[in-house]
Each structure stands twice: as C-alpha cells, then as structure tokens.
Design a protein around this motif. Structure first.
Motif, PDB file in Angstrom:
ATOM      1  N   ALA A   1      20.148  20.001 -17.209  1.00  0.00           N
ATOM      2  CA  ALA A   1      20.526  21.292 -17.793  1.00  0.00           C
ATOM      3  C   ALA A   1      19.373  21.880 -18.602  1.00  0.00           C
ATOM      4  O   ALA A   1      19.144  23.091 -18.585  1.00  0.00           O
ATOM      5  CB  ALA A   1      21.766  21.128 -18.671  1.00  0.00           C
ATOM      6  N   GLU A   2      18.623  21.042 -19.307  1.00  0.00           N
ATOM      7  CA  GLU A   2      17.465  21.542 -20.060  1.00  0.00           C
ATOM      8  C   GLU A   2      16.435  22.172 -19.129  1.00  0.00           C
ATOM      9  O   GLU A   2      15.943  23.283 -19.354  1.00  0.00           O
ATOM     10  CB  GLU A   2      16.790  20.397 -20.822  1.00  0.00           C
ATOM     11  N   ILE A   3      16.110  21.413 -18.082  1.00  0.00           N
ATOM     12  CA  ILE A   3      15.098  21.908 -17.135  1.00  0.00           C
ATOM     13  C   ILE A   3      15.551  23.233 -16.537  1.00  0.00           C
ATOM     14  O   ILE A   3      14.794  24.202 -16.470  1.00  0.00           O
ATOM     15  CB  ILE A   3      14.854  20.850 -16.030  1.00  0.00           C
ATOM     16  N   LEU A   4      16.819  23.286 -16.111  1.00  0.00           N
ATOM     17  CA  LEU A   4      17.300  24.508 -15.461  1.00  0.00           C
ATOM     18  C   LEU A   4      17.371  25.676 -16.436  1.00  0.00           C
ATOM     19  O   LEU A   4      16.997  26.798 -16.093  1.00  0.00           O
ATOM     20  CB  LEU A   4      18.669  24.258 -14.811  1.00  0.00           C
ATOM     21  N   ARG A   5      17.861  25.424 -17.664  1.00  0.00           N
ATOM     22  CA  ARG A   5      17.907  26.532 -18.635  1.00  0.00           C
ATOM     23  C   ARG A   5      16.522  27.125 -18.820  1.00  0.00           C
ATOM     24  O   ARG A   5      16.358  28.344 -18.897  1.00  0.00           O
ATOM     25  CB  ARG A   5      18.460  26.045 -19.982  1.00  0.00           C
ATOM     26  N   GLY A   6      15.509  26.250 -18.879  1.00  0.00           N
ATOM     27  CA  GLY A   6      14.145  26.736 -19.036  1.00  0.00           C
ATOM     28  C   GLY A   6      13.712  27.602 -17.872  1.00  0.00           C
ATOM     29  O   GLY A   6      13.211  28.722 -18.051  1.00  0.00           O
TER      30      GLY A   6
ATOM     31  N   GLU B   1      12.244  25.341 -23.428  1.00  0.00           N
ATOM     32  CA  GLU B   1      13.506  24.646 -23.669  1.00  0.00           C
ATOM     33  C   GLU B   1      13.310  23.309 -24.389  1.00  0.00           C
ATOM     34  O   GLU B   1      14.114  22.934 -25.234  1.00  0.00           O
ATOM     35  CB  GLU B   1      14.201  24.406 -22.316  1.00  0.00           C
ATOM     36  N   THR B   2      12.233  22.581 -24.058  1.00  0.00           N
ATOM     37  CA  THR B   2      12.105  21.217 -24.590  1.00  0.00           C
ATOM     38  C   THR B   2      11.014  21.078 -25.646  1.00  0.00           C
ATOM     39  O   THR B   2      10.878  20.012 -26.244  1.00  0.00           O
ATOM     40  CB  THR B   2      11.841  20.201 -23.452  1.00  0.00           C
ATOM     41  N   GLU B   3      10.227  22.108 -25.835  1.00  0.00           N
ATOM     42  CA  GLU B   3       9.256  22.183 -26.929  1.00  0.00           C
ATOM     43  C   GLU B   3       8.346  20.967 -27.089  1.00  0.00           C
ATOM     44  O   GLU B   3       8.260  20.373 -28.173  1.00  0.00           O
ATOM     45  CB  GLU B   3      10.003  22.443 -28.249  1.00  0.00           C
ATOM     46  N   PRO B   4       7.623  20.597 -26.035  1.00  0.00           N
ATOM     47  CA  PRO B   4       6.638  19.523 -26.200  1.00  0.00           C
ATOM     48  C   PRO B   4       5.453  20.014 -27.042  1.00  0.00           C
ATOM     49  O   PRO B   4       5.209  21.220 -27.150  1.00  0.00           O
ATOM     50  CB  PRO B   4       6.188  19.240 -24.767  1.00  0.00           C
ATOM     51  N   ASP B   5       4.734  19.037 -27.651  1.00  0.00           N
ATOM     52  CA  ASP B   5       3.523  19.387 -28.404  1.00  0.00           C
ATOM     53  C   ASP B   5       2.310  19.506 -27.500  1.00  0.00           C
ATOM     54  O   ASP B   5       1.324  20.171 -27.844  1.00  0.00           O
ATOM     55  CB  ASP B   5       3.216  18.289 -29.444  1.00  0.00           C
TER      56      ASP B   5
END
Lengths: 330, 330, 330, 330
Positions: free
Chosen positions: C167-172, D176-180
């Motif tokens: 879901a994270e990947i797709l939302r992005g 979405e996942t905010e990596p550094d």
C-alpha cells in the motif's frame, strides 16, 4: 493405494518403531560434533528384513539436522557444507573399498539436478546445478595435472516437460559419457513440517520411485543405472495426505484425553489397523495424493540450501576437506 | 582463423555472390504467398562444389522473412506458425520418401532446445521447450488411438554448465529412446542487424559446429547423431566481428566516394585480398571473437518467437494443417 | 485467532448459508451464457449487515468458473478472456456512472501485479504484468489520437523483499502518476481444492488484508489508496488449516454415518460451537497458519492463466469487445 | 546526436585527456591497497568547468578495478565487498558532515535495483535486490534496539514494461516512505570491452539520463528526487557505436603506421574534428544507437557480481567494517 510417504529414513524409522525402540535389520546411530549445532543421524538398513520393515532399500541414510539454529546464519551454512563434504568423501571412500568405483585415477562424477525448475519447492536440484562448477570440459590431456575428480552435470527436467523418464535420459548420458558415480540432488517430501528446510539426507541407495515432490523419477539406483548413485536431498514439502493423517491421529488422542470423549478415543485407538486404515481412506479425498504443503518463504530456503549443497560438492571434490575432527557419540 | 560467420544460408549466398548472381551447385528460389507478408527463400546446396562455396553442407535452407510488418501483430505470428508447420511437414514428407524416417506408424520426434536459458538472446531454444506440449509419456497402448507423432523434448544445457558436449548428451538420449527424427531449435548469429528477430530459418542439414551464439554445439547432424536433424533457428545476435568488418567496408567505400579521399578508397579497394585480410585482422581485437551484438528489447522478441515456433510444431504434428494454398513464384 | 480463510466471496457465501439459502444483505445471481461452458456467479454484498455476515466489504464479487471443461483448451481460454473483458468494462462503466472515474477522455489505469515472482503459486500477478502491453509512455500529444485507455503497470514485490507495505508503494506511485483506476491482479486462497486454477474472481472492492498466499498486502481499496480498485484473482492455494478443518468435519460425519460410531459422531456434531472450535484449535498446529497446499502442476496453471488475464485486460481497454450476447438466467 | 557514451568517469577522463594529462576542474587520484589486487581510482569533478569537459556532473567517482585477477576467486570477491563497504560508509559519512543526511539516529536507506530483469546484462540491479536483506519491516518500536540503518528495496522495472519513468516511481515511493538516502544499483555501458565485469564504479552524483544499457532512466539525482543518491554500477555492455568508433580510430592509426598508406592515415588524422565527426557519422548505421555488445558468459558475471555488491551493502550497513588499513598512494 493409500500411502503417507516420507523420503527421510529417519522419519520412516520413527514411524515404524517410535523414536527409541529398535527394529530388526535396522541400526540407528546419533551423534553431535563438538561445538556444533548439527545433529547427525545414521540409519543403516542392514538386510532384507530391515528393508521390508522400512519400505526402503538396504544401505546407509545419513541425516544432518539443524532444527534449533535455523538456517539464517551464514557461518552455519559453511559448517553444513563442510560436513556434507566430509560425509560425501566417506561414502566415496567406501565405494572405493567396495570396488564399486575405481580406487585410483580421477573419479568421473555426474551430478544430476532432479525436479522442475519452475515449481519453487521442486527446484532445489536445478538450482544446485546452476551453482555447480563443472570441470569435465576442462580436463587436461596431461596426466600430471589430472584433477582428483572430473565433474559433469545435467538438469534432466520432469516427465511432463520431456515426455521421457529421468532414468531413460540418465541411462543414455551414462552410456555415452561413462561416469563412475552419480550424485543426484532432489527435493524431498517429509512427514513433519518441522523438517522443511532444516534437514539434509545423504544416502548411498539412490532414489526410489514414488517419493519426492513430483512424479519425476523411476528408480535411479545402481541397479537401474549401472553406476552407484549417491543422493542428496532436502525436504521442502509435506504431502497433503500426511497432514490429514496427523490431524486424525491427533483427534483420536485428543478425544481419548478428555473425560467426556474418552470412550470414543479409546474405541478408535483400539480399532483393528484395517478398520483404522478404512476410516482414514474415507477421509482422504483422491485429489490429495498429488497435493503438497509448503511454506510461503520456500523460495529463500531453496535458494540458500542450493548454495550450501553446491558448496559441499565443491569442497568434497575440488578441495580436500580435513576430516580430523572428533565426533562425540552420545 | 578470422571468420565473419553467419548461420543464415541466405546471407552466405549474398556474401558469396551478391544478391542476384548465380553460384554453381547452389539454387535459389524466392516466393511470396498471395496476400501474405511472409517472404520465402529457399537455398538448396546441391553438391560438393556448392557446399565448398557456401561453407555449408548440402541440403535445403528455407528462410521465412517478415521485414516490413515487424513482429508485433498477433495474427501475423499465427500466420508464421502455420507456414512453419506446412514447411516442417514438407520436410518430414521428403524424409519419408527418402526412407530416412519410417513412412508408416507414429513418428517419434525428439525436440531439442539448444542454448543457455540464462542468457537472453541464447534462450530461444529453452523457451520453445518451455511452451512445447510433449505426448511421449501419454502414448496409448492401444494401436488404434496411436497419434500421428510421439513427441519428447530436452533442454541439454551448454557445455560451461554441463561439462558435456551437446552431441554427447543427445547421442545418449537417442541411444536410449530411439527417436526417428530430431528437431533442434537454436538462436542464430546473423551478418546483418536487420535480420535480428525477423527471420526464421528451417533446414534439413542439422546444426554445424562454430555457429550460433555460444559455443555449445559440436555438429548435430544425421552423421553425428545417426538420426535426421531438422533445425529451426532465429537470428538473435550479430557477431561483433561482423560489425567491425562492415564498418571497414563502409569506410573504404566512403573514402572512395569523396573527392579528397578517392585515391585512398581506390587504393584500399584494390589491395589484394590477402592484404585486405591482413588489415582487417589487425583491426579486430582478439576479444571480439566471442562478443556479440544484440538489441535491448531482445527479451520480448525471444519470448514472442518462442511461442510462434512451439505453435508451429504443435500445428505440424498434432493437427493436420492444410497445405492447399497456392504459391506465387516470381 | 483461528481462521479458515477464503478469498472467494462465492465460497464465503456457501460457508455462511449452505449453497441454496439466502443471507440478509447479500444477493446471489447465477447464469451461464448460451453455448458456453463458463458459469457466472455474482455475489453482491449490499449493506453492513451483509458485510458483517460475509466478513467481506460491500461491493460486487463476480466469479467465472469452468470446472467441467478444464483449462487445457485454447479456444476456451479465449472465451474466458473475452468474458473477463466484458465484465471489466461493465465495472468501469458503473464507476463512470457513479462518478468514481472520469466519464470522458482517456482512462488512466494502473495495473498492479501483486505477489512474489519467485514462489510459483504466488507469481500470477507478476506473470500477468510480464505479458501486459502498457501504453502510457507512448501517449500521443495530439488529442485526436488519444487512446481510450492509458495503461501503466507495476510489480511492487512483497514486504519480505522490499521492507515496504504494498500500500505504501502504491500510494506513492498514485500520488506521482495520478491514475484514475487501479486493477490489482493477485493469487488467491480458496477453501476447496477443486477451485484451484478453475475460477476467476473479479471484484470492485479492492483487496483486503489477511487474504491471499503471502502476507503481502495491507488493504488496497479506494479508501486506502484514494482511487477505485478493481481486483482480479485466481485461487492457486488452499490454506493448510482448511484441509485440517475439512478432515475433521468429514471425520465427524463419517463417524455419525456408521453404526458402531454413530454415537460419537452425533455427540461431536452436537457439541456447542465453542467446544467444536476448541477441539479444532487443539488439532491445528501453529505452523499451519502460514502453510499452503498447492498442486504440483501449478507452474503450468499460473503461466496459462496469466495469459488469459492479460489478454482480458488488452481486450477490455485496447479493443472494444461487443457485449451483445444474451444471457440465460436460470 | 552521435555519442560514444561511457558511464565510467575514469574512461571519460582518459578520452578527454589521455591517461596521464591533467584536466582543469577534474582531480585524479590512484592507489592500491597493500597486498591487494584492487586498483582504486578516484575522479573528482570539482567545478562547472570540469563538469563541462567531462560531460558528467560535479561529484566523486570512485572506481574499483581488478583486471589482473579476474573474478573467479571467492576470497577476492569478499575483498571487493569489504572495500565497497568501506567506501560506501565514507560517502555516507561525508553526506552526514555535509548535513545531506541526518547525522544521528538510524539512517533510512532505499536501495533501488535498476534495469530489466529479463535481459541478462541489464539484470544486475534486480539480481542485487534479489540477494538484499531488507529490515525496514522489522524495525523495532523500542528505541534502544534501533539498528544503525533501516533498509528497504525496490525493483522499479523499465519503462517498456511499466509505462512510467523510473524517476516517477521513485519520487512516489520517496514521498510516501521518506528515506534519507537512495542507493541505486545499475548495469553500465563502458567504452572498452576490457572493463566488462571487472570494474565497479561508486559515485555520489546519482544517475544521469542517456547512460546505461536501456533507456530506463531519467536523471535519478538529489535534484530530481530530493534525496541524495549514491550509485553503484558495473559495466556489462559496450555500445555498438563505441566498437565502430574504435575500429575507425585503429584503422586510421594502422594506415598511418604503414609505409604505403602513411599518407592516408596522416591525412585522416589531420582532418579537422568536424570532418572526422562527419566521417564517423556516415559509417554509423542509425540502428547502432540502441545495440550493445556483451560477452556470452555475461550470466555468470552478473550473478557473481550481484552477490559481491549485495554483500558490500550488508557489510556497510548491518555490520561495522573496520577501515583501519593504510592506503599506499603511488
């Protein structure tokens, strides 16, 4: 018709006798190396009587287990590869003593990766062959530089894809290339899900029909192929029938252990074996015969173990692993 | 030593003679089906003289080309499969007339998928075998229901992975399973990048050493295998040496066509062949021998063509394609 | 804690009510096309009450079944692709009417191939994406030549490999590329082994957590993604827990149907549900939760169905399938 | 239009200046570790002038080479993994000093496997991701047990398969996942075939459009993604145009070195650059732009190097490699 199969001799032994009792014609030896997590079990089926009782041919079945540690640790995999190499060499030495393979000169070994590369739990053999370093095409003409072993390898595929029995393909290749020894790698079926991916079995009896994930074999043995066959296997599936059988057994025990239902449990437990068999057959749907149970991370397990096994073969035949470590025999 | 190789007889013919001139011992026939985009070319190497000139053994080389249309259209692929089936059956009929295969009873066919499944442009053969429906293991005991063809299949792998020559593996399997006919599928090397993925070659001469993408073959012919070999191939690579050769030729022509450099071009063009050869050898780096050139979308091409070819085999042997359409011979 | 899950609404319906009885808030409609072997079933979960009873969110669940014919016939697969296309278009039309997607202009569709490409029964989604023709990168600037649908595709992988929830990947990706509609392809878990590879489910409710082969999803719905989600799934596994449950149920029935054991069967059948639940929990080993049952030819099934589904999507969005055929409503 | 591209800064430097001469705005440093076969080269593009000369953005390009040893030795691969880990940590430390990534707390790293998994020489990135251990989904809630790095990974695919630019997909996932930090793994194009599979390049500049095997990228940099991008690449192909260019250059030199043709060689060498460019363009067929040259054993090279790189990342972020060894600066 109905068969709860296991490819592991150590499980067959447990089924026949329970864990601790003896069985005529079958010897059992267990040990653990000092400072090692690997538990070794050797089941030797010594004669016809033992073979009949076990439903497995005479020979040595060596099991390497590592239930506690799991298979995540890389050093551990190295340790397993080394132990596999040691045991492979022992079996080869025994074959030399028995004059089943030539005692001098390079040993010609054909490694066979059994199974279907496109079905994950059946892909162990093909994946080992994908990692294997072969040297037969490199063999020097010069006698001096002769390697200790001359290795070739084949992935014969499965009958649904080739229309040929694996034994046919191998007999042909053996006829043409004349190896001294076959090492067959295969995914196995276990009885217990706890064995999946945690056990390696090494045997000098070859591979028997009816076992394994698919139906891709028709007796790969010294008798059928004309060359000794060592088999290396790892259980990656449990037959669906085994799950059903276990459930029924547990149910009977559960019934017997509860006040209200004790009578039923006792009744069922005391049914004559034939009636028990009848009951179980009624509960098994015919489709179950070919279905198997496997865990969802089987791809990682197969990938990792395929390296452990190919590395074991490299160590056994291309290097010279020292077998000077002591064993503790409990 | 230095060789600009092509596996396509139609290209060899052009190289030897230019497109339009005749060559002794070699016949050329071209046609196009009514309302079809497939251009057919048949090169027949008729005798020793032709074989020497072409560097290819006597036999029939049939090329199906589709430069204009491209290979995106699905109906078009169907048309190619059907044409391949028709031509395969013709070659089989000819083998029956020549008594090279039995005229009556089911025909036992072994389909061989040559090449390395993990190198994309070399994976055509293995991918065709992945799609192929085999029926040898299903053969009915009842004579009445005998199929017209009994098909088995094998992916023998490449020598770097098996340590065995493909010919050894096949001789063994043939010895054991006794097929009447081999159909070998292979990725080919072309001279011209325009051929990549747009041409299918079908020949009754089998496969010769030194051609193809890898070095995975050692003469797969009726002579070496003891069974007639039909070969189906699609060019998926051009040797790097061919690119270099073409560049030099173009450079010489370019120099000759410009005022200021005409003298040089003429000079180079008029160099004796031996000196030209010397020059080219100096320009070819030794590493080029094994390098190949291939387009970046080769995965899609190989996947699509592997279906076209497996479908052609199915149509040829499991169905009965009607070959009643007229050909226009230009 | 203990759950015999199924991803098929049609099976959930049977479990809740038996095959023929009604369930409040849930409608059921079955039909078969004239001269077709496809059985269609539509389960509509109409309101909260239905959703609670079914354990599935409100929406339409359409099932296409083909138990009798099997999936070997190629024309049959074509028929299924066409029917899938018709039903996909119907759902899209409904979304247009409901203003969930734009009624005019090209429809931007993101096709998502869920599952782990290296675990055979979980590879359906990735394999469909391997066949899918995308056109988003080809979209013409010229408004006139605008296609009806602009398709992109992604294989997001599984959490064990990515460390991210699907879901994270797709939302992005949705945030960045702004599709109007998601079509998610996934392998499903069924209750009955007879469903494996013979049923396609199409739903407008998206995908719920806790279902499927792996644990690779965390609610992919219009709520969680902000875009309507159509889901296309095929059952490829049965949970091991379901097998155990079925065995116990059959055992109870078997006991009840035999003279000597009738009392026990009756006793067990009449146990209060809580006690039955207790008994089953005792029989289920904890490892069973993640294990699944699958047939050995699952690779062929997944490969074949991946073409049927990708072709269905092509027909739905790139061509304009005629939906003028009558339905027989029994 | 015409471009002989290389993704290796060390080759670009050679092309611009010859091996030994300086270039304004570009620094070059070479060293070799004591008792090591790895040759290290660091090219720093220091300012705009250097960037213009090199056609590459400002930043550090570190090359690890191992031409002599070859890549067969397993200990050697371990050594390369360790060196890669050391250099990765250095670049991360520098980013911390520059405040481009947080100096304290766990570092959130997204590893990206660029390229097409089904085209062998382009599959390096996807294969590294297949070996990568991610831990983002395992992150403990407890601050105490916080790992040093929290790693996630993605294989975004190529535009021909997804219809989306890789930059779009990554921007979405980053949002979405905010990596550094991004670490991008990619197969590279080299100028020289001797680099294929023998060189690793590590750079802090990210990845620029127009380079690499396919056309699958559209500037993956701190500017375009909003997060620093370290790129790890291995050359697996040489563009066909580079081969043609080299042939022409060699031809000119060869002509100049022979008595009879010296005049021509000199003439060509002394042509103004524009005329030389014209000549080369005439010799390059337009199809060459997308064609690439690769060796037939590329599958083994990519498989082996994918382990070397994934192991380097594991060492850099999950263990704490000691960087206490001295470097010899020649």
């Amino acid at each position: 018709m109905f068969e709860i199969r296991t490819d592991l001799a150590v499980e067959e032994k447990e089924t026949c006798t329970g864990e601790n009792k003896g069985l005529k014609g079958v010897s059992l030896r267990e040990w653990r190396k000092a400072s090692s997590a690997i538990k070794m079990t050797e089941v030797v089926v010594q004669d016809r009587e033992g073979a009949r009782a076990m439903g497995k041919p005479e020979g040595t079945y060596l099991t390497m287990e590592a239930r506690d540690l799991g298979w995540q640790d890389e050093d551990y995999h190295r340790e397993v590869s080394e132990e596999l190499a040691v045991q492979l060499r022992r079996m080869v030495e025994k074959l030399k003593v028995d004059r089943a393979v030539p005692a001098a000169g390079p040993l010609y070994v054909l490694v066979v990766g059994l199974g279907n590369p496109s079905v994950t739990p059946d892909a162990l053999g093909p994946q080992v062959l994908g990692n294997l370093k072969v040297n037969r095409s490199l063999t020097p003409l010069n006698k001096r530089e002769e390697p200790e072993a001359v290795i070739s390898g084949i992935v014969p595929g499965v009958m649904a894809q080739t229309g040929m029995e694996t034994a046919e393909i191998l007999r042909g290749i053996i006829h043409e290339t004349e190896p001294d020894l076959i090492i067959a790698i295969d995914a196995l079926a276990a009885r217990s899900i706890r064995r999946l991916g945690t056990t390696i079995q090494l045997t000098d009896t070859g591979i028997q029909p009816g076992s394994g994930v698919g139906n891709h074999r028709h007796s790969l043995t010294a008798d059928s192929l004309g060359v000794p066959v060592l088999a290396v296997g790892v259980p990656t599936v449990v037959g669906a029938a085994a799950i059903v059988h276990d459930t029924i057994s547990t149910m009977i025990r559960t019934l017997a252990s509860h006040m209200e239902t004790r009578g039923m449990g006792d009744f069922l437990e005391q049914l004559p074996p034939d009636d028990q068999y009848q009951l179980i057959c009624q509960l098994l749907e015919p489709e179950f015969g070919s279905l198997y149970v496997t865990p969802p991370d089987i791809d990682q397990t197969v990938k990792r173990l395929s390296y452990t096994i190919s590395e074991g073969i490299h160590l056994a035949f291309y290097e010279n692993p020292q077998d000077d470590r002591d064993f503790l025999i409990p």
